[in-house]
Design an enzyme around this catalytic site. Sequence first.
Site, PDB file in Angstrom:
ATOM      1  N   ASP A  48      -5.905  -1.786   6.056  1.00  0.00           N
ATOM      2  CA  ASP A  48      -5.170  -2.184   4.835  1.00  0.00           C
ATOM      3  C   ASP A  48      -5.592  -3.595   4.412  1.00  0.00           C
ATOM      4  O   ASP A  48      -5.899  -3.839   3.240  1.00  0.00           O
ATOM      5  CB  ASP A  48      -3.652  -2.194   5.085  1.00  0.00           C
ATOM      6  CG  ASP A  48      -3.086  -0.861   5.543  1.00  0.00           C
ATOM      7  OD1 ASP A  48      -2.198  -0.327   4.878  1.00  0.00           O
ATOM      8  OD2 ASP A  48      -3.537  -0.356   6.592  1.00  0.00           O
ATOM      9  N   GLU A  71      -0.557  -4.826  -2.611  1.00  0.00           N
ATOM     10  CA  GLU A  71       0.534  -4.594  -1.656  1.00  0.00           C
ATOM     11  C   GLU A  71       0.590  -5.641  -0.537  1.00  0.00           C
ATOM     12  O   GLU A  71       1.655  -6.087  -0.148  1.00  0.00           O
ATOM     13  CB  GLU A  71       0.399  -3.204  -1.021  1.00  0.00           C
ATOM     14  CG  GLU A  71       1.551  -2.926  -0.056  1.00  0.00           C
ATOM     15  CD  GLU A  71       1.439  -1.618   0.704  1.00  0.00           C
ATOM     16  OE1 GLU A  71       0.503  -0.842   0.460  1.00  0.00           O
ATOM     17  OE2 GLU A  71       2.310  -1.391   1.562  1.00  0.00           O
ATOM     18  N   ASP A 143      -3.270  -0.730  -4.190  1.00  0.00           N
ATOM     19  CA  ASP A 143      -2.757  -0.285  -2.893  1.00  0.00           C
ATOM     20  C   ASP A 143      -3.994  -0.012  -2.034  1.00  0.00           C
ATOM     21  O   ASP A 143      -4.680   0.993  -2.214  1.00  0.00           O
ATOM     22  CB  ASP A 143      -1.912   0.980  -3.042  1.00  0.00           C
ATOM     23  CG  ASP A 143      -1.131   1.275  -1.772  1.00  0.00           C
ATOM     24  OD1 ASP A 143      -1.528   0.785  -0.701  1.00  0.00           O
ATOM     25  OD2 ASP A 143      -0.120   1.998  -1.854  1.00  0.00           O
ATOM     26  N   ILE A 145      -4.552   0.747   1.126  1.00  0.00           N
ATOM     27  CA  ILE A 145      -4.421   2.035   1.815  1.00  0.00           C
ATOM     28  C   ILE A 145      -3.043   2.563   1.426  1.00  0.00           C
ATOM     29  O   ILE A 145      -2.029   1.996   1.826  1.00  0.00           O
ATOM     30  CB  ILE A 145      -4.474   1.915   3.360  1.00  0.00           C
ATOM     31  CG1 ILE A 145      -5.748   1.221   3.835  1.00  0.00           C
ATOM     32  CG2 ILE A 145      -4.291   3.287   3.997  1.00  0.00           C
ATOM     33  CD1 ILE A 145      -6.900   2.108   4.187  1.00  0.00           C
ATOM     34  N   ASP A 146      -3.027   3.598   0.636  1.00  0.00           N
ATOM     35  CA  ASP A 146      -1.765   4.239   0.285  1.00  0.00           C
ATOM     36  C   ASP A 146      -1.601   5.401   1.252  1.00  0.00           C
ATOM     37  O   ASP A 146      -2.533   6.189   1.447  1.00  0.00           O
ATOM     38  CB  ASP A 146      -1.842   4.729  -1.164  1.00  0.00           C
ATOM     39  CG  ASP A 146      -0.559   5.411  -1.599  1.00  0.00           C
ATOM     40  OD1 ASP A 146       0.525   5.007  -1.138  1.00  0.00           O
ATOM     41  OD2 ASP A 146      -0.645   6.345  -2.405  1.00  0.00           O
ATOM     42  N   THR A 148      -0.381   4.803   4.640  1.00  0.00           N
ATOM     43  CA  THR A 148      -0.869   4.267   5.925  1.00  0.00           C
ATOM     44  C   THR A 148      -0.495   5.205   7.084  1.00  0.00           C
ATOM     45  O   THR A 148      -1.268   5.363   8.032  1.00  0.00           O
ATOM     46  CB  THR A 148      -0.291   2.853   6.163  1.00  0.00           C
ATOM     47  OG1 THR A 148      -0.627   2.058   5.027  1.00  0.00           O
ATOM     48  CG2 THR A 148      -0.866   2.203   7.406  1.00  0.00           C
ATOM     49  N   LYS A 265      -1.569  13.322  -3.658  1.00  0.00           N
ATOM     50  CA  LYS A 265      -0.716  14.341  -4.318  1.00  0.00           C
ATOM     51  C   LYS A 265      -0.959  14.362  -5.824  1.00  0.00           C
ATOM     52  O   LYS A 265      -1.029  15.422  -6.433  1.00  0.00           O
ATOM     53  CB  LYS A 265       0.770  14.042  -4.056  1.00  0.00           C
ATOM     54  CG  LYS A 265       1.211  14.352  -2.634  1.00  0.00           C
ATOM     55  CD  LYS A 265       2.717  14.265  -2.483  1.00  0.00           C
ATOM     56  CE  LYS A 265       3.243  12.865  -2.365  1.00  0.00           C
ATOM     57  NZ  LYS A 265       2.727  12.093  -1.216  1.00  0.00           N
ATOM     58  N   ARG A 279       9.410  13.524  -6.451  1.00  0.00           N
ATOM     59  CA  ARG A 279       9.765  12.470  -5.501  1.00  0.00           C
ATOM     60  C   ARG A 279      11.118  11.908  -5.889  1.00  0.00           C
ATOM     61  O   ARG A 279      11.225  11.149  -6.840  1.00  0.00           O
ATOM     62  CB  ARG A 279       8.697  11.381  -5.588  1.00  0.00           C
ATOM     63  CG  ARG A 279       8.862  10.223  -4.621  1.00  0.00           C
ATOM     64  CD  ARG A 279       7.831   9.136  -4.913  1.00  0.00           C
ATOM     65  NE  ARG A 279       7.689   8.228  -3.810  1.00  0.00           N
ATOM     66  CZ  ARG A 279       6.819   8.396  -2.830  1.00  0.00           C
ATOM     67  NH1 ARG A 279       5.995   9.424  -2.832  1.00  0.00           N
ATOM     68  NH2 ARG A 279       6.768   7.534  -1.842  1.00  0.00           N
ATOM     69  N   ASP A 292       1.929   2.226  -6.223  1.00  0.00           N
ATOM     70  CA  ASP A 292       2.065   3.581  -5.676  1.00  0.00           C
ATOM     71  C   ASP A 292       2.037   4.662  -6.752  1.00  0.00           C
ATOM     72  O   ASP A 292       2.054   5.852  -6.424  1.00  0.00           O
ATOM     73  CB  ASP A 292       3.362   3.699  -4.867  1.00  0.00           C
ATOM     74  CG  ASP A 292       3.208   3.107  -3.473  1.00  0.00           C
ATOM     75  OD1 ASP A 292       2.117   3.230  -2.900  1.00  0.00           O
ATOM     76  OD2 ASP A 292       4.188   2.502  -2.977  1.00  0.00           O
TER      77      ASP A 292
HETATM   78  N1  LIG Z   1      11.908   4.538   1.663  1.00  0.00           N
HETATM   79  C1  LIG Z   1      10.846   4.824   0.926  1.00  0.00           C
HETATM   80  N2  LIG Z   1      10.983   5.599  -0.174  1.00  0.00           N
HETATM   81  C2  LIG Z   1       9.910   5.901  -0.911  1.00  0.00           C
HETATM   82  N3  LIG Z   1       8.644   5.481  -0.630  1.00  0.00           N
HETATM   83  C3  LIG Z   1       8.457   4.706   0.444  1.00  0.00           C
HETATM   84  C4  LIG Z   1       9.533   4.347   1.291  1.00  0.00           C
HETATM   85  N4  LIG Z   1       9.053   3.587   2.281  1.00  0.00           N
HETATM   86  C5  LIG Z   1       7.740   3.456   2.072  1.00  0.00           C
HETATM   87  N5  LIG Z   1       7.358   4.128   0.970  1.00  0.00           N
HETATM   88  C6  LIG Z   1       6.028   4.191   0.365  1.00  0.00           C
HETATM   89  O1  LIG Z   1       5.653   5.491   0.021  1.00  0.00           O
HETATM   90  C7  LIG Z   1       4.228   5.539  -0.079  1.00  0.00           C
HETATM   91  C8  LIG Z   1       3.671   6.748   0.568  1.00  0.00           C
HETATM   92  O2  LIG Z   1       4.277   7.775  -0.049  1.00  0.00           O
HETATM   93  P1  LIG Z   1       4.075   9.258   0.336  1.00  0.00           P
HETATM   94  O3  LIG Z   1       5.335   9.639   1.007  1.00  0.00           O
HETATM   95  O4  LIG Z   1       3.897   9.870  -1.018  1.00  0.00           O
HETATM   96  O5  LIG Z   1       2.890   9.356   1.192  1.00  0.00           O
HETATM   97  C9  LIG Z   1       3.705   4.348   0.618  1.00  0.00           C
HETATM   98  O6  LIG Z   1       3.201   3.467  -0.319  1.00  0.00           O
HETATM   99  C10 LIG Z   1       4.934   3.809   1.304  1.00  0.00           C
HETATM  100  O7  LIG Z   1       4.908   2.457   1.425  1.00  0.00           O
HETATM  101  P2  LIG Z   1       3.982   1.767   2.547  1.00  0.00           P
HETATM  102  O8  LIG Z   1       2.625   1.622   1.891  1.00  0.00           O
HETATM  103  O9  LIG Z   1       4.614   0.483   2.802  1.00  0.00           O
HETATM  104  O10 LIG Z   1       3.932   2.699   3.739  1.00  0.00           O
HETATM  105 MG   LIG Z   2      -0.453   0.721   1.217  1.00  0.00          MG
HETATM  106 MG   LIG Z   3       1.417   3.008  -1.007  1.00  0.00          MG
HETATM  107 MG   LIG Z   4       2.110  -0.121   3.283  1.00  0.00          MG
END
Ligand SMILES: Nc1ncnc2c1ncn2[C@@H]1O[C@H](COP(=O)(O)O)[C@@H](O)[C@H]1OP(=O)(O)O
Ligand SMILES: [Mg+2]
Ligand SMILES: [Mg+2]
Ligand SMILES: [Mg+2]
Length: 355
Positions: A48, A71, A143, A145-146, A148, A265, A279, A292
């Site tokens: 990341d 991010e 982002d 790495i989306d 992670t 997605k 979502r 995101d």
């Molecule tokens: N409580 C939460 N509700 C919704 N999305 C979240 C939550 N916590 C983290 N994310 C973020 O959802 C994204 C991934 O979504 P998906 O479920 O579609 O794979 C990531 O960017 C993640 O953040 P992070 O990058 O900090 O992990």
């Molecule tokens: Mg990320």
């Molecule tokens: Mg993300």
């Molecule tokens: Mg993250």
Amino acid sequence: MSLTSAAEKQVAVAAVRRACVLASSVFNKLVKNETLTKDDKSPVTVADYSAQAVINTVLSRTFPDDPIVGEEDAADLRLESASTLRSRIVELANEALTADLRAGEQPTWGLGPDSAQTVEELLSTIDRGNYAGGRSGRMWALDPIDGTKGFLRGEQYAVCLALIINSRVELGVIGCPNLPVSASDPSGPRGCIFVAVRGQGAHQLPLDDPFSSTPTPISIPTFTQETLNLLESVEKAHAKLSFNEKVASNLGITRPPTRMDSQAKYCSLARGDGGVYLRMPTGVGYKEKIWDHAPGSLLVEEAGGVVSDSRGEPLDFGLGRTLGENFGVIAAGKHVHSKVLDAVKRVKEEEETSQ
Ligand SMILES: Nc1ncnc2c1ncn2[C@@H]1O[C@H](COP(=O)(O)O)[C@@H](O)[C@H]1OP(=O)(O)O
Ligand SMILES: [Mg+2]
Ligand SMILES: [Mg+2]
Ligand SMILES: [Mg+2]
């Protein structure tokens, strides 16, 4: 955005591709102590940080006046205890910046053999992602790495970059190193880049050779009752999956949902692998971040779809780093979207009356 030069598009594709190559090579070598836990308890890896360092370096060299909403930040990396992690990130970022990946890249894009940076330069470059966002002007949303958690599981993740001008997403680039080139051949070749420029459609390119390949136009097909399904998160904490189940049953959907991490997605929706991105907030007060959704939402719109929150309102990318109060996200082809919106409203009412 100057659509005549399209320099932003080329630069964004080159930067995202470098970051994707970096991330997939890190995955094969990632060791346990190369992951930190952030204040919000989410994981962040050397991939990341170094991917953000690479993309911010390229953007800073090509569009030095553009602010970046990224991010990650380098605060934890400046700590004495993070010295091993820091050296690793510097090594990885410089490797990715200086690698000879050829394939039509221009020397003016800030990449190449002479583009290595010092530790301090890289840390401040990561911190160039600290822009607060806002209603007017140009800004990039990144982002690195989306997904992670998907990355750590060896499943789907995405490198995501968008150019926002006056709160409107004008360009979106998403690299998906683990996504099959064709959903009909899931064990076939992997690695795609998706590109959307407002008014110019949505396209898919091969990750290994995006510059000399002809972009494949993608669009959302017409679904039947049998082929329609939902695209949803793997992580239960990210979206209210029980709500999705009720919406699916309300719509008479029989095909099981496709679960995958990240904006892969949105990419899957844009090329018709699944029919509805849904979502809904889990109710813990999480605010969705602009990085995101910015590139994914433009990709879906340019593929002929509609993206809104669960009230049917457009997503607002001009509120800062987040999308503001969380009403969730619904994305789907035009005709399907209105049906899903109605079903979401019905399920919300059912839930409210049963409380
Ligand atoms: N409580 C939460 N509700 C919704 N999305 C979240 C939550 N916590 C983290 N994310 C973020 O959802 C994204 C991934 O979504 P998906 O479920 O579609 O794979 C990531 O960017 C993640 O953040 P992070 O990058 O900090 O992990
Ligand atoms: Mg990320
Ligand atoms: Mg993300
Ligand atoms: Mg993250």
